[in-house]
Design a protein around this motif. Structure first.
Motif, PDB file in Angstrom:
ATOM      1  N   ALA A 378       0.826  -1.198   0.000  1.00  0.00           N
ATOM      2  CA  ALA A 378       0.000   0.000   0.000  1.00  0.00           C
ATOM      3  C   ALA A 378       0.865   1.255   0.000  1.00  0.00           C
ATOM      4  CB  ALA A 378      -0.927  -0.005   1.204  1.00  0.00           C
ATOM      5  N   THR A 379       0.595   2.147  -0.957  1.00  0.00           N
ATOM      6  CA  THR A 379       1.257   3.452  -0.973  1.00  0.00           C
ATOM      7  C   THR A 379       0.760   4.302   0.182  1.00  0.00           C
ATOM      8  OG1 THR A 379       1.370   3.323  -3.389  1.00  0.00           O
ATOM      9  CG2 THR A 379       1.707   5.491  -2.394  1.00  0.00           C
ATOM     10  N   VAL A 380      -0.537   4.226   0.448  1.00  0.00           N
ATOM     11  CA  VAL A 380      -1.174   4.905   1.577  1.00  0.00           C
ATOM     12  C   VAL A 380      -1.878   3.843   2.400  1.00  0.00           C
ATOM     13  CG1 VAL A 380      -3.014   6.508   2.229  1.00  0.00           C
ATOM     14  CG2 VAL A 380      -1.468   7.088   0.354  1.00  0.00           C
ATOM     15  N   ASP A 381      -1.762   3.908   3.732  1.00  0.00           N
ATOM     16  CA  ASP A 381      -2.343   2.836   4.550  1.00  0.00           C
ATOM     17  C   ASP A 381      -2.819   3.395   5.889  1.00  0.00           C
ATOM     18  OD1 ASP A 381      -3.190   0.325   5.187  1.00  0.00           O
ATOM     19  OD2 ASP A 381      -1.206  -0.579   5.359  1.00  0.00           O
ATOM     20  N   GLY A 382      -3.919   2.802   6.376  1.00  0.00           N
ATOM     21  CA  GLY A 382      -4.403   3.091   7.723  1.00  0.00           C
ATOM     22  C   GLY A 382      -4.970   4.486   7.914  1.00  0.00           C
ATOM     23  N   GLU A 398       5.596  16.129   2.738  1.00  0.00           N
ATOM     24  CA  GLU A 398       6.450  16.302   1.572  1.00  0.00           C
ATOM     25  C   GLU A 398       5.871  15.592   0.354  1.00  0.00           C
ATOM     26  OE1 GLU A 398      10.850  16.406   3.581  1.00  0.00           O
ATOM     27  OE2 GLU A 398       9.638  14.629   3.867  1.00  0.00           O
ATOM     28  N   SER A 399       6.446  15.848  -0.816  1.00  0.00           N
ATOM     29  CA  SER A 399       6.042  15.134  -2.035  1.00  0.00           C
ATOM     30  C   SER A 399       6.207  13.636  -1.806  1.00  0.00           C
ATOM     31  CB  SER A 399       6.914  15.569  -3.214  1.00  0.00           C
ATOM     32  OG  SER A 399       6.680  16.910  -3.543  1.00  0.00           O
ATOM     33  N   GLY A 400       5.202  12.872  -2.219  1.00  0.00           N
ATOM     34  CA  GLY A 400       5.254  11.429  -2.030  1.00  0.00           C
ATOM     35  C   GLY A 400       4.665  10.970  -0.713  1.00  0.00           C
ATOM     36  N   SER A 401       4.103  11.904   0.066  1.00  0.00           N
ATOM     37  CA  SER A 401       3.545  11.514   1.361  1.00  0.00           C
ATOM     38  C   SER A 401       2.130  10.955   1.238  1.00  0.00           C
ATOM     39  CB  SER A 401       3.541  12.708   2.321  1.00  0.00           C
ATOM     40  OG  SER A 401       2.720  13.747   1.835  1.00  0.00           O
ATOM     41  N   VAL A 577      -0.971  15.438   9.304  1.00  0.00           N
ATOM     42  CA  VAL A 577       0.413  15.403   8.834  1.00  0.00           C
ATOM     43  C   VAL A 577       0.714  13.987   8.372  1.00  0.00           C
ATOM     44  CG1 VAL A 577       2.817  15.853   9.423  1.00  0.00           C
ATOM     45  CG2 VAL A 577       1.010  17.192  10.511  1.00  0.00           C
ATOM     46  N   LEU A 578       1.150  13.865   7.107  1.00  0.00           N
ATOM     47  CA  LEU A 578       1.389  12.563   6.494  1.00  0.00           C
ATOM     48  C   LEU A 578       2.866  12.387   6.149  1.00  0.00           C
ATOM     49  CD1 LEU A 578      -1.636  12.761   4.080  1.00  0.00           C
ATOM     50  CD2 LEU A 578      -1.376  10.943   5.770  1.00  0.00           C
ATOM     51  N   TYR A 579       3.360  11.160   6.344  1.00  0.00           N
ATOM     52  CA  TYR A 579       4.704  10.816   5.885  1.00  0.00           C
ATOM     53  C   TYR A 579       4.660   9.413   5.292  1.00  0.00           C
ATOM     54  CZ  TYR A 579       9.704  10.071   5.633  1.00  0.00           C
ATOM     55  OH  TYR A 579      10.972   9.828   5.161  1.00  0.00           O
ATOM     56  N   GLN A 580       5.094   9.302   4.034  1.00  0.00           N
ATOM     57  CA  GLN A 580       5.104   8.012   3.338  1.00  0.00           C
ATOM     58  C   GLN A 580       3.752   7.310   3.427  1.00  0.00           C
ATOM     59  OE1 GLN A 580       7.341   7.109   1.397  1.00  0.00           O
ATOM     60  NE2 GLN A 580       9.269   8.046   2.012  1.00  0.00           N
ATOM     61  N   SER A 628      10.523   5.216  -0.331  1.00  0.00           N
ATOM     62  CA  SER A 628       9.503   4.334   0.236  1.00  0.00           C
ATOM     63  C   SER A 628       9.782   4.152   1.727  1.00  0.00           C
ATOM     64  CB  SER A 628       9.510   2.967  -0.462  1.00  0.00           C
ATOM     65  OG  SER A 628      10.777   2.346  -0.328  1.00  0.00           O
ATOM     66  N   PRO A 629       8.747   3.802   2.510  1.00  0.00           N
ATOM     67  CA  PRO A 629       8.952   3.616   3.949  1.00  0.00           C
ATOM     68  C   PRO A 629       9.682   2.316   4.241  1.00  0.00           C
ATOM     69  CG  PRO A 629       6.709   3.066   3.346  1.00  0.00           C
ATOM     70  CD  PRO A 629       7.360   3.610   2.114  1.00  0.00           C
ATOM     71  N   PRO A 630      10.268   2.188   5.437  1.00  0.00           N
ATOM     72  CA  PRO A 630      10.907   0.918   5.815  1.00  0.00           C
ATOM     73  C   PRO A 630       9.863  -0.189   5.945  1.00  0.00           C
ATOM     74  CG  PRO A 630      10.797   2.418   7.688  1.00  0.00           C
ATOM     75  CD  PRO A 630      10.368   3.209   6.489  1.00  0.00           C
ATOM     76  N   GLU A 631      10.314  -1.435   5.915  1.00  0.00           N
ATOM     77  CA  GLU A 631       9.385  -2.567   5.953  1.00  0.00           C
ATOM     78  C   GLU A 631       8.703  -2.711   7.302  1.00  0.00           C
ATOM     79  OE1 GLU A 631      11.317  -6.097   4.684  1.00  0.00           O
ATOM     80  OE2 GLU A 631      11.743  -5.359   2.656  1.00  0.00           O
ATOM     81  N   SER A 632       9.328  -2.239   8.364  1.00  0.00           N
ATOM     82  CA  SER A 632       8.733  -2.357   9.693  1.00  0.00           C
ATOM     83  C   SER A 632       9.063  -1.123  10.513  1.00  0.00           C
ATOM     84  CB  SER A 632       9.257  -3.614  10.404  1.00  0.00           C
ATOM     85  OG  SER A 632      10.665  -3.536  10.580  1.00  0.00           O
ATOM     86  N   GLY A 633       8.344  -0.987  11.625  1.00  0.00           N
ATOM     87  CA  GLY A 633       8.615   0.115  12.525  1.00  0.00           C
ATOM     88  C   GLY A 633       7.980   1.418  12.092  1.00  0.00           C
ATOM     89  N   CYS A 634       8.506   2.523  12.615  1.00  0.00           N
ATOM     90  CA  CYS A 634       7.995   3.857  12.294  1.00  0.00           C
ATOM     91  C   CYS A 634       8.423   4.257  10.885  1.00  0.00           C
ATOM     92  CB  CYS A 634       8.534   4.869  13.309  1.00  0.00           C
ATOM     93  SG  CYS A 634       8.114   6.578  12.936  1.00  0.00           S
TER      94      CYS A 634
END
Length: 673
Positions: A378-382, A398-401, A577-580, A628-634
């Motif tokens: 998912a590009t956007v989730d939750g 930021e761009s891509g958030s 506020v959105l990030y990744q 892209s965001p990390p696979e786990s964690g924050c």
């Protein structure tokens, strides 16, 4: 970074330049009037003013380029002593793109959709650099890294349509820098960039001018960007210079009524009110009259101003101003007037998003035919947000958030892979736009960031506005024309625009038409995707007032996406506020801006620019955006200056609820609200 005028070389020189076009009556109507200015090595000049003031026309004329129908009436423009209006095409090819670079406002005009990004930059290097071909690939990666694009190797393999608007703009900047130009003309180059990327790009441009002696002419509505980059500021109105001087004098205490009006039109983080919009409109070409062109909008005008055109005269503080009453100018206020803040909103909901997940990756044809399940990231989730009637929710990041992605999902252009969207009284909103009836289509309107993507270039403005008015309200004849003219007046355009094509409008004027078309449907929910990014500050202030008026009068709800955090603060009741593609913080505007708690929010607010040359944004030198965001964690763990250890890397951050609906997703327990 003022240049030494005794030792620097004049790179660009404009002398008494007037440019115009032939009107319907046969006479020549001026677009630029008697412009004279020069730019030296290492010097940066900012051109500011409303749309239609002649800024872009002047910048393009410095390259020897005129839009169709325009002609030089008198004067000259020189680059390094070369008369730019006396050269053939071959001479231009040797200069443009190499020694003289251009970064356009719309990156789509400079990128070829059928070529990968890396191939386009390599072509610029082949044409305009002295590098050997075996060094092209390395230089491409260096340039993409300089403009803060995440994972430059991956970006180089992508096509333009696979990038966000902000990422496309950074590619255009990289292409312009590939030729190592002696002078760079920048036409709103940071319009589509988020606050952190903009701040870093401006630092890059400042460093290039200082280290290489590159001259810059920076056209922008963003006076914060102008203050950060430019040594001198030239304020234009109705095709002529009305104020010129050092950035500090012009931006901190403007010596012309028009410049003071522009400064009052800017939303600021420190303000608790909507910015003040300038009354009236600039005169049409050829309609400036015999007196001061600004007279009909000026609060201190006298009879002399109506009958006598003022000269551009030097003042004791070193500026030059075109005003009969310079000693009275500073009585004009520099602040807004309409208070903003959290209002008492009805409990009824306009829109509810529940556990929304969105992906651009779709199952392949074989998987769909066989009914096989595929794992989709998912590009956007939750995303879970409830929007009340009459409320404005700002989406920042930021761009891509994922801000624009969420709007596309709500509008039905990009159906979610999980989650539920409900409209009003728990009415399911069909995920795909083609499954929605005319009532749903009218209720939810989307205004795009780039008006060129939504305005039919073959239709007049009258035809564009007629579509929703006919479809939803059945208007015809004179009633249709009257309503179309009324809509244009609301967005600060006159009825004389009805017969024009989009190509005959400036970028800001086209965006105003897009706003008018959305309002024509009388929607209940408007999705605003960077709708003020292409507008000049005075029109932006007017559009913000218009949005606020419609909200108050009709309980219209808005989801407002913007990179300009001051604009979001001025208009929004709450901010997400959105990030990744993940929520970091959600709360009232006062809480998010007033008691910063999430480290990412703190970084965003630290990068916001002010229209003050002495202001320095807070930037982390090692901070690099991610693809892209990390696979786990924050999702923010790799950039977080307050990371507390392995828990941030392994476990998703918990939701922390504070008073008045303020929510923060973070592992830190020392948060305050």
């Amino acid at each position: 970074m003022m240049r030494d005028t005794e030792t620097s070389k004049i790179v660009i020189d404009v002398e008494n330049l007037s440019i115009g076009f032939r009107g319907r009556a046969g006479g020549m109507l001026p677009v630029l009037r008697n412009i004279s200015l020069s730019v030296g090595t290492g010097e940066s000049i900012g051109l500011v003013g409303e749309s239609g003031s002649g800024k872009s026309t002047l910048a393009l004329a410095m390259m020897g380029y005129l839009k169709t129908g325009l002609k030089v009436l008198e004067g000259k423009a020189h680059f390094d002593g070369i008369d730019m209006f006396a050269q053939d095409q071959r001479a231009f090819e040797r200069i443009r793109g190499g020694r003289l670079g251009l970064i356009p406002q719309n990156s789509g005009q400079s990128l070829t959709p059928s070529l990968r990004v890396g191939a386009q930059i390599r072509e610029a290097l082949r044409l305009h650099s002295s590098l050997s071909e075996d060094r092209f690939d390395g230089r491409v990666i260096d340039l993409l890294g300089q403009v803060r694009l995440p994972d430059p190797e991956a970006i180089a393999r992508r096509y333009p349509h696979e990038l966000s608007g902000g990422q496309q703009q950074r590619v255009a900047i990289a292409m312009a820098l590939a030729g190592e130009p002696e002078a760079l003309l920048l036409d709103e180059p940071t319009t589509g960039l988020d606050v952190t990327t903009q701040a870093h790009i401006l630092e890059l441009l400042r460093d290039l001018a200082r280290d290489t002696g590159m001259a810059m002419v920076y056209v922008s509505h963003d006076l914060g960007a102008i203050a950060r980059v430019c040594d001198r500021v030239v304020v234009m109105y109705a095709g002529e210079v009305v104020l010129e001087g050092a950035s500090r004098q012009v931006l901190r205490d403007p010596g012309h009524p028009y410049a003071r009006g522009l400064l009052a039109s800017i939303p600021k983080l420190s303000d608790k009110c909507l910015p003040r919009a300038l009354d009236g409109r600039p005169p049409a070409p050829g309609q400036a009259g015999e007196g001061c062109a600004f007279v009909s909008r000026c609060a201190i005008a006298t009879e002399q101003c109506r009958t006598s055109r003022p000269e551009l005269a030097p003042q004791p503080d070193g500026i030059r101003t075109r005003c009969h009453l310079p000693e009275h100018v500073r009585s004009i206020p520099l602040t807004g007037e309409r208070e903003t803040g959290m209002r008492n909103l009805p409990a009824a909901l306009s829109l509810t998003l529940k556990d929304i997940a969105i992906s651009y990756t779709q199952p392949g044809l074989v998987d769909r035919l066989l009914g096989r399940e595929t794992h989709t990231v998912a590009t956007v989730d939750g995303i879970s947000i409830a929007l009340r009637h009459g409320e404005t929710l700002g989406l920042v990041g930021e761009s891509g958030s994922g801000k624009s992605t969420i709007l596309k999902s709500i509008s039905g252009l990009l159906p979610p892979i999980r989650g539920k969207t409900t409209l009003k009284d728990q009415e399911n909103l069909p995920a795909k736009v083609e499954d929605r009836d005319s009532r749903h289509l009218r209720q939810v309107q989307l205004i795009f960031q780039n008006p060129d993507e939504s305005l039919n270039p073959r239709q007049t403005i009258s035809q564009i506005l007629a579509q929703p008015l006919k479809l939803y309200f059945g208007l015809t004849g004179q009633a249709l024309l009257d309503r179309s003219a009324e809509l244009l007046e609301q967005v600060r355009l006159g009825s004389h625009y009805l017969d024009r094509l989009p190509s005959q409008l400036s970028g800001g004027e086209k965006q105003r038409v897009a706003v008018a078309r959305a309002f024509a449907a009388q929607p209940e929910l408007v999705l605003c995707d960077e709708i003020t990014s292409a507008l000049d500050v005075s029109v932006q202030a007017a559009v913000l007032e218009l949005l606020d008026d419609l909200r108050r009068d009709n309980d219209t709800s808005y989801i407002f996406v913007s990179h300009d955090l001051a604009v979001v603060k001025a208009l929004s009741d709450r901010v997400a506020v959105l990030y990744q593609g993940r929520l970091c913080e959600l709360g009232s505007t006062q809480d998010v801006y007033g008691s910063v708690a999430h480290p990412y929010t703190e970084i965003l607010l630290g990068a916001v620019l002010e229209p003050d040359p002495d202001f320095t944004p807070t930037l982390a030198a090692s901070d690099v955006v991610e693809l892209s965001p990390p696979e786990s964690g924050c999702p923010f763990q790799r950039r977080c200056p307050k990371r507390i250890g392995s828990i941030c890397e392994e476990t998703a951050p918990p939701r922390r609820d504070f008073a008045d609906g303020h929510i923060i997703w973070c592992h830190r327990e020392d948060l305050s609200s």
